[in-house]
Design an enzyme around this catalytic site. Structure first.
Site, PDB file in Angstrom:
ATOM      1  N   ALA A 123       0.791  -1.268   0.022  1.00 57.30           N
ATOM      2  CA  ALA A 123      -0.074   0.077   0.056  1.00 57.30           C
ATOM      3  C   ALA A 123       1.018   1.306  -0.012  1.00 57.30           C
ATOM      4  O   ALA A 123       0.579   2.285  -0.815  1.00 57.30           O
ATOM      5  CB  ALA A 123      -0.888  -0.197   1.157  1.00 57.30           C
ATOM      6  N   CYS A 178     -11.229   1.427  -1.216  1.00 54.90           N
ATOM      7  CA  CYS A 178      -9.974   2.111  -0.492  1.00 54.90           C
ATOM      8  C   CYS A 178     -10.541   3.080   0.439  1.00 54.90           C
ATOM      9  O   CYS A 178     -11.097   3.979   0.083  1.00 54.90           O
ATOM     10  CB  CYS A 178      -9.020   2.404  -1.342  1.00 54.90           C
ATOM     11  SG  CYS A 178      -7.681   3.511  -0.575  1.00 54.90           S
ATOM     12  N   THR A 180      -8.118   4.778   2.494  1.00 53.08           N
ATOM     13  CA  THR A 180      -6.897   5.425   2.831  1.00 53.08           C
ATOM     14  C   THR A 180      -7.124   6.831   3.098  1.00 53.08           C
ATOM     15  O   THR A 180      -6.593   7.558   4.018  1.00 53.08           O
ATOM     16  CB  THR A 180      -5.743   5.013   1.925  1.00 53.08           C
ATOM     17  OG1 THR A 180      -5.601   3.604   2.057  1.00 53.08           O
ATOM     18  CG2 THR A 180      -4.496   5.694   2.519  1.00 53.08           C
ATOM     19  N   TYR A 279      -2.556  -2.303  16.264  1.00 47.95           N
ATOM     20  CA  TYR A 279      -1.998  -1.213  16.105  1.00 47.95           C
ATOM     21  C   TYR A 279      -2.772  -0.783  14.402  1.00 47.95           C
ATOM     22  O   TYR A 279      -2.224   0.285  14.085  1.00 47.95           O
ATOM     23  CB  TYR A 279      -0.473  -1.104  15.912  1.00 47.95           C
ATOM     24  CG  TYR A 279       0.197  -1.974  14.982  1.00 47.95           C
ATOM     25  CD1 TYR A 279       0.550  -1.649  13.762  1.00 47.95           C
ATOM     26  CD2 TYR A 279       0.536  -3.215  15.830  1.00 47.95           C
ATOM     27  CE1 TYR A 279       1.299  -2.793  13.116  1.00 47.95           C
ATOM     28  CE2 TYR A 279       1.331  -4.059  14.915  1.00 47.95           C
ATOM     29  CZ  TYR A 279       1.573  -3.924  13.562  1.00 47.95           C
ATOM     30  OH  TYR A 279       2.293  -4.900  12.804  1.00 47.95           O
ATOM     31  N   SER A 282      -8.377  -0.862   9.406  1.00 46.42           N
ATOM     32  CA  SER A 282      -8.916  -1.155   8.224  1.00 46.42           C
ATOM     33  C   SER A 282      -8.801   0.007   7.020  1.00 46.42           C
ATOM     34  O   SER A 282      -9.130   0.991   7.391  1.00 46.42           O
ATOM     35  CB  SER A 282     -10.135  -1.512   8.013  1.00 46.42           C
ATOM     36  OG  SER A 282     -10.307  -2.651   9.066  1.00 46.42           O
ATOM     37  N   GLU A 283      -7.989  -0.124   6.067  1.00 48.34           N
ATOM     38  CA  GLU A 283      -7.833   0.867   5.031  1.00 48.34           C
ATOM     39  C   GLU A 283      -8.688   0.243   3.975  1.00 48.34           C
ATOM     40  O   GLU A 283      -8.326   1.013   2.636  1.00 48.34           O
ATOM     41  CB  GLU A 283      -6.404   1.303   4.529  1.00 48.34           C
ATOM     42  CG  GLU A 283      -5.997   2.284   5.853  1.00 48.34           C
ATOM     43  CD  GLU A 283      -4.547   2.837   5.630  1.00 48.34           C
ATOM     44  OE1 GLU A 283      -4.195   3.010   4.532  1.00 48.34           O
ATOM     45  OE2 GLU A 283      -3.899   3.191   6.507  1.00 48.34           O
ATOM     46  N   THR A 311     -10.622   7.273 -31.272  1.00 49.97           N
ATOM     47  CA  THR A 311     -11.316   8.133 -32.805  1.00 49.97           C
ATOM     48  C   THR A 311     -11.547   9.443 -32.684  1.00 49.97           C
ATOM     49  O   THR A 311     -11.671  10.234 -33.509  1.00 49.97           O
ATOM     50  CB  THR A 311     -12.713   7.324 -33.119  1.00 49.97           C
ATOM     51  OG1 THR A 311     -12.604   5.977 -32.838  1.00 49.97           O
ATOM     52  CG2 THR A 311     -13.092   7.250 -34.498  1.00 49.97           C
TER      53      THR A 311
HETATM   54  P1  5GP Z   1     -10.590   0.154  -7.994  1.00 50.44           P
HETATM   55  O1  5GP Z   1     -10.551  -0.621  -9.366  1.00 50.44           O
HETATM   56  O2  5GP Z   1     -11.231  -0.839  -7.038  1.00 50.44           O
HETATM   57  O3  5GP Z   1     -10.981   1.574  -8.037  1.00 50.44           O
HETATM   58  O4  5GP Z   1      -9.224  -0.027  -7.387  1.00 50.44           O
HETATM   59  C1  5GP Z   1      -8.283  -1.160  -7.495  1.00 50.44           C
HETATM   60  C2  5GP Z   1      -7.065  -0.824  -6.627  1.00 50.44           C
HETATM   61  O5  5GP Z   1      -7.526  -0.525  -5.250  1.00 50.44           O
HETATM   62  C3  5GP Z   1      -6.049  -1.914  -6.453  1.00 50.44           C
HETATM   63  O6  5GP Z   1      -5.466  -2.142  -7.354  1.00 50.44           O
HETATM   64  C4  5GP Z   1      -5.278  -1.423  -5.282  1.00 50.44           C
HETATM   65  O7  5GP Z   1      -4.172  -0.687  -5.513  1.00 50.44           O
HETATM   66  C5  5GP Z   1      -6.222  -0.677  -4.290  1.00 50.44           C
HETATM   67  N1  5GP Z   1      -6.722  -1.511  -3.224  1.00 50.44           N
HETATM   68  C6  5GP Z   1      -7.187  -2.680  -2.989  1.00 50.44           C
HETATM   69  N2  5GP Z   1      -7.496  -2.888  -1.978  1.00 50.44           N
HETATM   70  C7  5GP Z   1      -7.527  -1.867  -1.160  1.00 50.44           C
HETATM   71  C8  5GP Z   1      -7.430  -1.568   0.099  1.00 50.44           C
HETATM   72  O8  5GP Z   1      -8.065  -2.493   1.046  1.00 50.44           O
HETATM   73  N3  5GP Z   1      -6.894  -0.364   0.748  1.00 50.44           N
HETATM   74  C9  5GP Z   1      -6.358   0.356  -0.088  1.00 50.44           C
HETATM   75  N4  5GP Z   1      -5.815   1.526   0.510  1.00 50.44           N
HETATM   76  N5  5GP Z   1      -6.495   0.391  -1.527  1.00 50.44           N
HETATM   77  C10 5GP Z   1      -6.682  -0.966  -2.108  1.00 50.44           C
END
Ligand code: 5GP
Length: 343
Positions: A123, A178, A180, A279, A282-283, A311
């Site tokens: 990550a 995600c 984050t 510590y 969940s992200e 195109t």
């Molecule tokens: P999406 O296609 O869902 O918009 O993005 C996929 C990408 O989200 C993945 O390739 C990875 O980089 C990121 N990702 C996947 N799972 C997680 C997660 O649990 N946390 C975070 N921060 N990013 C994630």
């Protein structure tokens, strides 16, 4: 403390301006590209789209369909080395994290299977440890194509290429599953990250992969237009038969799960009840996506949309799209795709 006052953009903040074109039809557009890499001396040919290394999508059945379409999958890092022997090693990445066990798994797998493409995924790829792992893998797998990330800034893109990465994966926070941005307050608007990192990588003859945050084929076109060599998505490929997950029925509608790699669900599945340790927050989150049937239909629609973008700006080849792209800034509210039900 410092504030960077430059405006940074996401896919929803722009549209691609149409340009005069001599192309007669979308059928005239070539999406396949050929790449050379700065470290590996392999060449790769295909449509540079990669399925993300996530549980609900990076399966063996997904790999088979994607290979037929000359597209790639970063296989899940939890896949067994035996299962990796079932997929085409020229279109599928063997994925590892940065723990010692991950590296040992790669070494063990290399005894069973041909491994030509390696994805080193964390990550946060800004750590010294991450750079050391990239160097270690490069030293021991000089012929392999290495994709490593994720980062969002030019200087770290350069550092990873100098450490041995051929492709740097770009994206902190844009993923649909995600959290984050919300949990840590960290991130970077994805379109700007792609533009800036592509520029940095190309200066060293390296490549980038724009990872996450794509909600439609138009977003893929924007990512390629911004300079991405490869584009990676999870959510666009989730919700199909190839997820190898059990369909969930609610109010006579069908759904399939899609969850972030650091969601509680993924951590529990792979590391057990106390895998999260006390510590970590969940992200990632868990979503239920409407069941969409076989993924081939989605792939055809997706490629059709990217061809259409080419195109509109007169790009006969995907390779020319970024040179022919002018983005115009737009009101984000107007551009956001409304996810509501259409009847
Ligand atoms: P999406 O296609 O869902 O918009 O993005 C996929 C990408 O989200 C993945 O390739 C990875 O980089 C990121 N990702 C996947 N799972 C997680 C997660 O649990 N946390 C975070 N921060 N990013 C994630």
């Amino acid at each position: 403390m410092r504030i960077d006052q430059d405006i940074k953009l996401d896919y929803d903040d722009v549209l691609i301006r149409p340009k005069r074109s001599t192309l007669r039809s979308r059928g005239d557009v070539t999406l396949a590209r050929e790449f050379r890499f700065p470290h590996s001396n392999k060449t790769w040919q295909g449509v540079p789209i990669i399925v993300a290394n996530m549980d609900a999508i990076a399966t063996v059945s997904m790999a088979k369909i994607m290979t037929q379409n000359k597209m790639m999958v970063a296989m899940s890092k939890y896949l067994s080395p035996e299962d990796f022997t079932k997929v085409d090693s020229n279109y599928n990445f063997f994925t590892i994290g940065i723990r010692d066990e991950d590296y040992e798994k790669l070494s063990a797998a290399a005894n069973h299977a041909e491994i030509n493409y390696i994805c080193i995924d964390a990550a946060n790829a800004y750590t010294e440890r991450f750079v050391e792992v990239v160097k270690q893998v490069r030293d021991n797998y000089p012929e392999a194509v290495i994709m490593a990330g994720n980062v969002v800034t030019g200087e770290m893109t350069e550092e990873l290429i100098l450490a041995g990465a051929d492709i740097v994966k770009i994206g902190v926070g844009p993923g649909s599953a995600c959290l984050t941005r919300r949990v840590a307050g960290v991130g970077y608007p994805q379109l700007s990250a792609v533009i800036e990192c592509a520029d940095a990588a190309h200066g060293l003859k390296g490549l980038i992969c724009a990872d996450g945050g794509l909600k439609s084929s138009g977003d893929f076109a924007k990512a390629f237009g911004a300079g991405a060599d490869f584009v990676m998505s999870g959510s666009m490929f989730a919700g199909h038969d190839e997820s190898e997950m059990k369909i969930i029925e609610r109010n006579s509608k069908k759904y399939l799960p899609y969850y972030g790699s650091s969601s509680d669900k993924a951590i529990k599945k792979h590391y057990g009840e106390d895998g999260k340790k006390n510590y970590r927050a969940s992200e990632g989150r868990e979503l239920l996506l409407e069941y969409k049937g076989p993924v081939q239909h989605t792939i055809t629609e997706l490629l059709g949309g990217i061809r259409s973008a080419c195109t509109y700006v007169g790009a006969e080849k995907l390779k020319e799209l970024s040179k022919r792209t002018t983005f115009i800034r737009v009101n984000r509210q107007l551009n956001t795709i409304h996810q509501g039900k259409e009847e």
